[in-house]
Motif scaffolding. Structure first.
Motif, PDB file in Angstrom:
ATOM      1  N   ALA A  58      19.057  -8.442  -5.542  1.00  0.00           N
ATOM      2  CA  ALA A  58      17.825  -8.233  -6.297  1.00  0.00           C
ATOM      3  C   ALA A  58      17.211  -9.572  -6.702  1.00  0.00           C
ATOM      4  CB  ALA A  58      18.095  -7.368  -7.531  1.00  0.00           C
ATOM      5  N   LYS A  59      18.055 -10.516  -7.114  1.00  0.00           N
ATOM      6  CA  LYS A  59      17.555 -11.853  -7.468  1.00  0.00           C
ATOM      7  C   LYS A  59      16.943 -12.530  -6.243  1.00  0.00           C
ATOM      8  CE  LYS A  59      18.462 -12.463 -11.871  1.00  0.00           C
ATOM      9  NZ  LYS A  59      17.354 -12.726 -12.838  1.00  0.00           N
ATOM     10  N   GLY A  60      17.562 -12.338  -5.091  1.00  0.00           N
ATOM     11  CA  GLY A  60      17.016 -12.901  -3.862  1.00  0.00           C
ATOM     12  C   GLY A  60      15.641 -12.331  -3.545  1.00  0.00           C
ATOM     13  N   ILE A  61      15.489 -11.035  -3.721  1.00  0.00           N
ATOM     14  CA  ILE A  61      14.181 -10.404  -3.497  1.00  0.00           C
ATOM     15  C   ILE A  61      13.154 -10.949  -4.482  1.00  0.00           C
ATOM     16  CG2 ILE A  61      12.923  -8.229  -3.596  1.00  0.00           C
ATOM     17  CD1 ILE A  61      14.666  -8.475  -1.127  1.00  0.00           C
ATOM     18  N   GLU A  62      13.568 -11.114  -5.743  1.00  0.00           N
ATOM     19  CA  GLU A  62      12.658 -11.687  -6.745  1.00  0.00           C
ATOM     20  C   GLU A  62      12.220 -13.088  -6.337  1.00  0.00           C
ATOM     21  OE1 GLU A  62      14.427 -11.656 -10.589  1.00  0.00           O
ATOM     22  OE2 GLU A  62      14.729  -9.479 -10.632  1.00  0.00           O
ATOM     23  N   PHE A  63      13.174 -13.879  -5.828  1.00  0.00           N
ATOM     24  CA  PHE A  63      12.870 -15.244  -5.392  1.00  0.00           C
ATOM     25  C   PHE A  63      11.831 -15.236  -4.270  1.00  0.00           C
ATOM     26  CE2 PHE A  63      13.564 -18.723  -2.431  1.00  0.00           C
ATOM     27  CZ  PHE A  63      13.551 -19.841  -3.255  1.00  0.00           C
ATOM     28  N   LEU A  64      12.041 -14.408  -3.253  1.00  0.00           N
ATOM     29  CA  LEU A  64      11.107 -14.354  -2.129  1.00  0.00           C
ATOM     30  C   LEU A  64       9.750 -13.827  -2.569  1.00  0.00           C
ATOM     31  CD1 LEU A  64      13.502 -13.022   0.652  1.00  0.00           C
ATOM     32  CD2 LEU A  64      12.658 -15.358   0.354  1.00  0.00           C
ATOM     33  N   THR A  65       9.736 -12.859  -3.475  1.00  0.00           N
ATOM     34  CA  THR A  65       8.472 -12.339  -4.000  1.00  0.00           C
ATOM     35  C   THR A  65       7.700 -13.429  -4.734  1.00  0.00           C
ATOM     36  OG1 THR A  65       9.431 -10.123  -4.236  1.00  0.00           O
ATOM     37  CG2 THR A  65       7.431 -10.591  -5.491  1.00  0.00           C
ATOM     38  N   ALA A  66       8.416 -14.220  -5.543  1.00  0.00           N
ATOM     39  CA  ALA A  66       7.767 -15.320  -6.272  1.00  0.00           C
ATOM     40  C   ALA A  66       7.224 -16.362  -5.300  1.00  0.00           C
ATOM     41  CB  ALA A  66       8.755 -15.959  -7.245  1.00  0.00           C
ATOM     42  N   ALA A  67       7.960 -16.614  -4.217  1.00  0.00           N
ATOM     43  CA  ALA A  67       7.486 -17.568  -3.207  1.00  0.00           C
ATOM     44  C   ALA A  67       6.198 -17.072  -2.566  1.00  0.00           C
ATOM     45  CB  ALA A  67       8.565 -17.794  -2.147  1.00  0.00           C
ATOM     46  N   GLY A  68       6.115 -15.765  -2.343  1.00  0.00           N
ATOM     47  CA  GLY A  68       4.890 -15.206  -1.790  1.00  0.00           C
ATOM     48  C   GLY A  68       3.727 -15.288  -2.756  1.00  0.00           C
ATOM     49  N   HIS A  69       3.977 -15.030  -4.019  1.00  0.00           N
ATOM     50  CA  HIS A  69       2.906 -15.036  -5.014  1.00  0.00           C
ATOM     51  C   HIS A  69       2.314 -16.427  -5.224  1.00  0.00           C
ATOM     52  CE1 HIS A  69       4.325 -11.049  -7.070  1.00  0.00           C
ATOM     53  NE2 HIS A  69       3.640 -10.843  -5.971  1.00  0.00           N
ATOM     54  N   THR A  71       2.203 -18.826  -3.002  1.00  0.00           N
ATOM     55  CA  THR A  71       1.635 -19.352  -1.759  1.00  0.00           C
ATOM     56  C   THR A  71       0.152 -19.003  -1.670  1.00  0.00           C
ATOM     57  OG1 THR A  71       3.735 -19.242  -0.571  1.00  0.00           O
ATOM     58  CG2 THR A  71       1.738 -19.211   0.764  1.00  0.00           C
ATOM     59  N   ASP A  72      -0.651 -20.012  -1.315  1.00  0.00           N
ATOM     60  CA  ASP A  72      -2.077 -19.781  -1.083  1.00  0.00           C
ATOM     61  C   ASP A  72      -2.535 -20.707   0.021  1.00  0.00           C
ATOM     62  OD1 ASP A  72      -2.352 -22.303  -2.268  1.00  0.00           O
ATOM     63  OD2 ASP A  72      -2.917 -21.481  -4.223  1.00  0.00           O
ATOM     64  N   ASP A  73      -3.858 -20.910   0.164  1.00  0.00           N
ATOM     65  CA  ASP A  73      -4.339 -21.730   1.264  1.00  0.00           C
ATOM     66  C   ASP A  73      -4.064 -23.217   1.070  1.00  0.00           C
ATOM     67  OD1 ASP A  73      -6.125 -21.971  -0.824  1.00  0.00           O
ATOM     68  OD2 ASP A  73      -7.926 -21.898   0.417  1.00  0.00           O
ATOM     69  N   LYS A  74      -3.587 -23.614  -0.110  1.00  0.00           N
ATOM     70  CA  LYS A  74      -3.252 -25.010  -0.364  1.00  0.00           C
ATOM     71  C   LYS A  74      -1.764 -25.225  -0.640  1.00  0.00           C
ATOM     72  CE  LYS A  74      -7.774 -26.350  -2.220  1.00  0.00           C
ATOM     73  NZ  LYS A  74      -8.499 -26.957  -3.371  1.00  0.00           N
ATOM     74  N   ARG A  75      -1.025 -24.171  -0.865  1.00  0.00           N
ATOM     75  CA  ARG A  75       0.376 -24.274  -1.256  1.00  0.00           C
ATOM     76  C   ARG A  75       1.198 -23.306  -0.414  1.00  0.00           C
ATOM     77  NH1 ARG A  75       3.140 -25.367  -6.229  1.00  0.00           N
ATOM     78  NH2 ARG A  75       5.343 -24.821  -5.965  1.00  0.00           N
ATOM     79  N   GLN A  76       2.142 -23.826   0.386  1.00  0.00           N
ATOM     80  CA  GLN A  76       2.954 -22.976   1.246  1.00  0.00           C
ATOM     81  C   GLN A  76       4.415 -23.084   0.808  1.00  0.00           C
ATOM     82  OE1 GLN A  76       4.491 -21.132   3.056  1.00  0.00           O
ATOM     83  NE2 GLN A  76       3.007 -20.013   4.262  1.00  0.00           N
ATOM     84  N   GLU A  77       4.834 -22.174  -0.070  1.00  0.00           N
ATOM     85  CA  GLU A  77       6.176 -22.244  -0.633  1.00  0.00           C
ATOM     86  C   GLU A  77       7.256 -21.968   0.415  1.00  0.00           C
ATOM     87  OE1 GLU A  77       8.248 -22.945  -4.405  1.00  0.00           O
ATOM     88  OE2 GLU A  77       6.230 -23.299  -3.614  1.00  0.00           O
ATOM     89  N   PHE A  78       6.935 -21.174   1.421  1.00  0.00           N
ATOM     90  CA  PHE A  78       7.939 -20.861   2.431  1.00  0.00           C
ATOM     91  C   PHE A  78       8.219 -22.057   3.340  1.00  0.00           C
ATOM     92  CE2 PHE A  78       6.570 -16.599   1.189  1.00  0.00           C
ATOM     93  CZ  PHE A  78       7.802 -16.002   0.974  1.00  0.00           C
TER      94      PHE A  78
END
Length: 295
Positions: A58-69, A71-78
């Motif tokens: 569940a923590k891993g899913i939260e981490f990936l969800t936060a990385a998606g949130h 991320t935008d056209d100037k910031r690529q967390e992945f």
């Protein structure tokens, strides 16, 4: 597998792996089938090896969800995540096999921008970016030593505040540009002397690094992307000899062949192009060798 796992439990877990892997049997694309089947087997192997708990997943899913949130056209967390886990460098190593004396590749990073300004030979990419002026020059040739006229060189870097232009909120374009080699394969331009900086660490990747006791700092570097007809496109950096972070670059991008001498010049030292230099500046030479395409 731990000693506490019974034979029946192991059988059930292994059976699930096989059932999931077989779910891709009807995939019409052989490469996609290979990728998905291998991904499932490796992912399940990790879960079984560490005996992953439901709370940890569940923590891993939260981490990936936060990385998606974030991320935008100037910031690529992945991309940052791929970089700090060494996956970016491993992929680069696989896709840029050693070829003779060809210049080594390194990470692309998250801050490249298409349609950078074109500058003439000897031009200035800084466009007002803070930092000590730096004169960069060299040649581009093929692996047999033939100069490559008209090779396209994209360059970009952070300013002395440790920020790329896209990290500022005023829409500036600075410390990036592209140019073309002359008839003898030579190039030159002004930029700023590279300095260390942290990758963006205000998001989930930064929190992960802090949790495991790792620094977000990158060694001082200047990005290059070099292309020419018939040659393999090169994405690389050059690094500053003497930088204390060369052995601790958080994205594992440093290679000894890419560490260069940035020679400091005293105020008033004549510049190669006659530019007035009120303060100190530096200069570096970087000769680039491209491997043939398809290698």
């Amino acid at each position: 597998m731990t000693d506490t796992v019974s034979a029946e439990q192991e059988r059930r877990e292994a059976d699930l792996v096989e059932r999931v892997a077989r779910s891709f049997d009807d995939c019409a694309d052989p490469r996609l089938k290979q990728l998905m089947t291998s991904l499932v087997r490796h992912l399940h192997a990790f879960v079984r090896e560490v005996r992953l708990t439901e709370g940890e997943w569940a923590k891993g899913i939260e981490f990936l969800t936060a990385a998606g949130h974030i991320t935008d056209d100037k910031r690529q967390e992945f991309i940052l995540l791929s970089d700090v886990l060494g996956v970016s460098m491993q992929t680069i190593a696989i896709n840029n096999e050693a070829y003779g004396n060809a210049t080594e590749a390194t990470v692309f990073g998250p801050f490249f921008v298409d349609n950078s300004p074109e500058i003439p030979l000897g031009g200035d990419i800084s466009a007002g970016a803070s930092g000590e002026p730096c004169w960069v020059e060299g040649t581009v040739s093929d692996s047999e030593g033939h100069p490559l006229p008209g090779a396209r060189i994209e360059v970009w870097e952070a300013d002395s505040d440790g920020l790329y232009d896209v990290q500022h909120d005023d829409g500036r374009t600075a410390a990036r540009g592209h140019l073309f080699t002359d008839a003898e394969g030579r190039y030159s331009f002004w930029g700023v002397t590279p300095t260390p900086y942290p990758i963006p660490h205000d998001g989930p990747v930064g929190k992960m690094l802090a949790a495991v006791g790792r620094s977000p700092m990158r060694a001082s570097h200047l990005h290059f992307m070099v292309s020419a007809p018939g040659q393999r496109t090169l994405v690389t950096h050059i690094f500053v000899r003497g930088d204390q972070l060369l052995d601790a670059d958080t994205v594992f991008g440093v290679k000894p062949s890419l560490v260069k001498e940035f020679e400091r010049q005293s105020p008033g030292t004549p510049t190669p192009d006659g530019r007035a230099a009120d303060g100190a500046w530096s200069r570096v030479e970087f000769d680039i060798v491209l491997a043939p395409s398809g290698t």
